[in-house]
Design a protein around this motif. Structure first.
Motif, mmCIF file in Angstrom:
data_model
loop_
_atom_site.group_PDB
_atom_site.id
_atom_site.type_symbol
_atom_site.label_atom_id
_atom_site.label_comp_id
_atom_site.label_asym_id
_atom_site.label_seq_id
_atom_site.Cartn_x
_atom_site.Cartn_y
_atom_site.Cartn_z
ATOM 1 N N ILE A 1 -12.093 -11.294 55.054
ATOM 2 C CA ILE A 1 -12.025 -12.678 55.510
ATOM 3 C C ILE A 1 -10.567 -13.118 55.458
ATOM 4 C CG2 ILE A 1 -12.464 -13.731 53.232
ATOM 5 C CD1 ILE A 1 -14.229 -15.801 54.811
ATOM 6 N N VAL A 2 -10.109 -13.725 56.542
ATOM 7 C CA VAL A 2 -8.729 -14.191 56.661
ATOM 8 C C VAL A 2 -8.713 -15.711 56.531
ATOM 9 C CG1 VAL A 2 -6.709 -14.363 58.168
ATOM 10 C CG2 VAL A 2 -8.071 -12.255 58.138
ATOM 11 N N MET A 3 -7.820 -16.210 55.665
ATOM 12 C CA MET A 3 -7.621 -17.650 55.538
ATOM 13 C C MET A 3 -6.232 -18.001 56.058
ATOM 14 S SD MET A 3 -7.528 -20.270 52.269
ATOM 15 C CE MET A 3 -8.910 -19.477 51.453
ATOM 16 N N PHE A 4 -6.183 -19.021 56.916
ATOM 17 C CA PHE A 4 -4.917 -19.475 57.479
ATOM 18 C C PHE A 4 -4.903 -20.997 57.472
ATOM 19 C CE2 PHE A 4 -2.602 -20.496 61.632
ATOM 20 C CZ PHE A 4 -1.372 -20.572 61.011
ATOM 21 N N THR A 5 -3.968 -21.581 56.719
ATOM 22 C CA THR A 5 -3.809 -23.030 56.689
ATOM 23 C C THR A 5 -2.479 -23.364 56.037
ATOM 24 O OG1 THR A 5 -4.927 -25.122 56.180
ATOM 25 C CG2 THR A 5 -4.873 -23.468 54.433
ATOM 26 N N SER A 6 -1.990 -24.558 56.306
ATOM 27 C CA SER A 6 -0.801 -25.074 55.637
ATOM 28 C C SER A 6 -0.873 -26.587 55.684
ATOM 29 C CB SER A 6 0.483 -24.552 56.289
ATOM 30 O OG SER A 6 0.567 -24.953 57.630
ATOM 31 N N PRO A 7 -0.129 -27.271 54.798
ATOM 32 C CA PRO A 7 -0.275 -28.733 54.694
ATOM 33 C C PRO A 7 -0.053 -29.498 55.988
ATOM 34 C CG PRO A 7 0.881 -27.880 52.777
ATOM 35 C CD PRO A 7 0.736 -26.725 53.736
ATOM 36 N N GLU A 8 0.767 -28.962 56.903
ATOM 37 C CA GLU A 8 1.037 -29.707 58.136
ATOM 38 C C GLU A 8 0.008 -29.441 59.227
ATOM 39 O OE1 GLU A 8 3.227 -25.767 58.626
ATOM 40 O OE2 GLU A 8 2.801 -27.197 57.013
ATOM 41 N N LYS A 9 -0.939 -28.532 58.968
ATOM 42 C CA LYS A 9 -1.950 -28.206 59.972
ATOM 43 C C LYS A 9 -3.172 -29.115 59.822
ATOM 44 C CE LYS A 9 0.226 -24.464 61.492
ATOM 45 N NZ LYS A 9 0.801 -24.387 62.853
ATOM 46 N N PRO A 10 -3.831 -29.485 60.934
ATOM 47 C CA PRO A 10 -5.041 -30.316 60.849
ATOM 48 C C PRO A 10 -6.301 -29.483 60.647
ATOM 49 C CG PRO A 10 -4.491 -29.985 63.137
ATOM 50 C CD PRO A 10 -3.418 -29.272 62.349
ATOM 51 N N PHE A 11 -6.156 -28.190 60.361
ATOM 52 C CA PHE A 11 -7.311 -27.305 60.291
ATOM 53 C C PHE A 11 -7.148 -26.276 59.179
ATOM 54 C CE2 PHE A 11 -4.257 -25.165 63.071
ATOM 55 C CZ PHE A 11 -4.239 -23.886 62.537
ATOM 56 N N LEU A 12 -8.264 -25.673 58.828
ATOM 57 C CA LEU A 12 -8.302 -24.464 58.020
ATOM 58 C C LEU A 12 -9.055 -23.416 58.831
ATOM 59 C CD1 LEU A 12 -8.821 -23.747 54.346
ATOM 60 C CD2 LEU A 12 -10.556 -22.859 55.887
ATOM 61 N N ALA A 13 -8.425 -22.273 59.070
ATOM 62 C CA ALA A 13 -9.095 -21.157 59.727
ATOM 63 C C ALA A 13 -9.613 -20.208 58.649
ATOM 64 C CB ALA A 13 -8.139 -20.431 60.661
ATOM 65 N N LEU A 14 -10.915 -19.970 58.658
ATOM 66 C CA LEU A 14 -11.530 -19.040 57.729
ATOM 67 C C LEU A 14 -12.314 -18.041 58.576
ATOM 68 C CD1 LEU A 14 -11.513 -18.686 54.665
ATOM 69 C CD2 LEU A 14 -13.688 -19.896 54.564
ATOM 70 N N GLU A 15 -11.734 -16.858 58.753
ATOM 71 C CA GLU A 15 -12.167 -15.910 59.772
ATOM 72 C C GLU A 15 -12.880 -14.713 59.146
ATOM 73 O OE1 GLU A 15 -8.399 -14.883 61.660
ATOM 74 O OE2 GLU A 15 -7.684 -16.836 60.955
ATOM 75 N N PHE B 1 -11.538 -23.043 63.781
ATOM 76 C CA PHE B 1 -10.629 -24.040 63.228
ATOM 77 C C PHE B 1 -11.451 -25.169 62.600
ATOM 78 C CE2 PHE B 1 -8.247 -22.114 66.748
ATOM 79 C CZ PHE B 1 -7.069 -21.753 66.100
ATOM 80 N N PHE B 2 -11.645 -25.121 61.304
ATOM 81 C CA PHE B 2 -12.418 -26.153 60.618
ATOM 82 C C PHE B 2 -11.552 -27.384 60.370
ATOM 83 C CE2 PHE B 2 -14.717 -22.298 59.514
ATOM 84 C CZ PHE B 2 -16.016 -22.690 59.747
ATOM 85 N N ARG B 3 -12.169 -28.536 60.547
ATOM 86 C CA ARG B 3 -11.483 -29.816 60.307
ATOM 87 C C ARG B 3 -10.989 -29.865 58.860
ATOM 88 N NH1 ARG B 3 -13.314 -35.292 58.891
ATOM 89 N NH2 ARG B 3 -15.318 -34.372 58.365
ATOM 90 N N ARG B 4 -9.714 -30.158 58.703
ATOM 91 C CA ARG B 4 -9.112 -30.222 57.373
ATOM 92 C C ARG B 4 -8.978 -31.680 56.946
ATOM 93 N NH1 ARG B 4 -4.027 -26.892 54.947
ATOM 94 N NH2 ARG B 4 -3.334 -28.411 53.408
#
Length: 300
Positions: free
Chosen positions: A242-256, A161-164
């Protein structure tokens, strides 16, 4: 908690919580941000900044699959989902094999003996995670060994979970992206063009993505221009998705970085789905490196 340190680089690891990362900081800066997810019931509300995906990444549709003339049903392991997700290694306590100031090796043995064990994963395996911290990088090696007497279909990856932040940008090249249906299962491989082209850095603040990319170049860059650093993700060739998971309301970007496409076990027609048939006694391994490139953030 196990804590590793190398210079100003520090990390906490939680053996009891699926070998999850509790935090990763460069000085006072959170590189990974701890996130509590009540839907992942096995984490018991503990905020984690990353966790392993073993013995498969992402979803197995409806928790059911057939393999070598056997039919298997897995227990859904995320609240509100009918699919099984991310394997079962993250749901269990791991043992510590080695721990010193900047290195830790943890392992988990899955031995399906009860009905509940079989419903998590019907094949025995050993998973090993090696965390190595240097002054500017975190390296994670994943090893998965078949401890049974029959082949088993496997994959793995890691979910950070990378800091967004508002200025954050993401860049990587990929051959294509899997379009999802309403159940977040792959339906068609689209070319990585238009909004799916991340070969030039895109801003993260407006992204709403939960997709798997195929044939990425095994390197990605997250840029934090305001903070003056990038994070460069590199992975060995076994991690072909590689899977990317994020949305504007999330405090993170998952780059797996992961070995297999979502629901790979149901897509034998896809030649590079990334599913590995692991023979008895054989092992599979790969390494992901997260490098902090300080004062090198690049505007696009």
């Amino acid at each position: 908690m196990i804590e590793l340190q190398s210079g100003q680089n520090t990390i906490g690891i939680l053996p009891e919580t699926g070998a999850a990362i509790a935090f990763w900081r460069d000085g006072a800066t959170d590189i990974l941000v701890p996130v509590p997810d009540p839907n992942l019931e096995a984490q018991h509300g503990v905020a984690v900044a990353g966790y392993p995906l073993i013995p498969y990444s992402n979803r197995i549709a409806q928790g059911q699959f057939s393999f070598n003339e056997g039919n298997y049903r897995l227990t859904p392991n995320m609240r509100g989902e009918t699919h099984s997700i991310h394997g079962n290694a993250w749901e269990h306590e791991w043992k510590v094999a080695q721990h010193d100031v900047n290195r830790a090796i943890l392992y988990f043995d899955h031995k399906p003996e009860t009905e509940r064990d079989f419903a998590e994963w019907p094949f025995p395996y050993r998973a090993v995670l090696s965390f190595i911290l240097t002054g500017d990088a975190l390296q994670i090696e994943i090893l998965l060994a078949n401890r049974g007497d029959v082949p088993q279909p496997v994959g793995f990856g890691y979910h950070p979970f990378f800091r967004r932040t508002p200025d954050m940008r993401v860049a990587f090249s990929a051959r294509g992206v899997w379009e999802n249906d309403a159940a977040h299962l792959p339906t068609a491989l689209l070319p990585s063009t238009g909004k799916w082209d991340f070969s030039k850095a895109q801003r993260v603040d407006t992204l709403n993505v939960d997709h798997c990319f195929a044939g990425w170049a095994h390197e990605a860059r997250l840029s934090y221009s305001d903070a003056g650093y990038d994070v460069v993700i590199s992975a060995t060739s076994i991690f072909d998705h590689i899977v990317m998971f994020t949305s504007p309301e999330k405090p993170f970007l998952a780059l797996e970085a992961v070995t297999n496409m979502n629901d790979a076990i149901h897509h034998p027609e896809v030649l590079d789905a990334g599913l590995t048939i692991l023979k008895p006694g054989d092992a599979l391994s790969g390494t992901i490196t997260y490098h902090i490139d300080r004062n090198m953030a690049r505007a696009s």
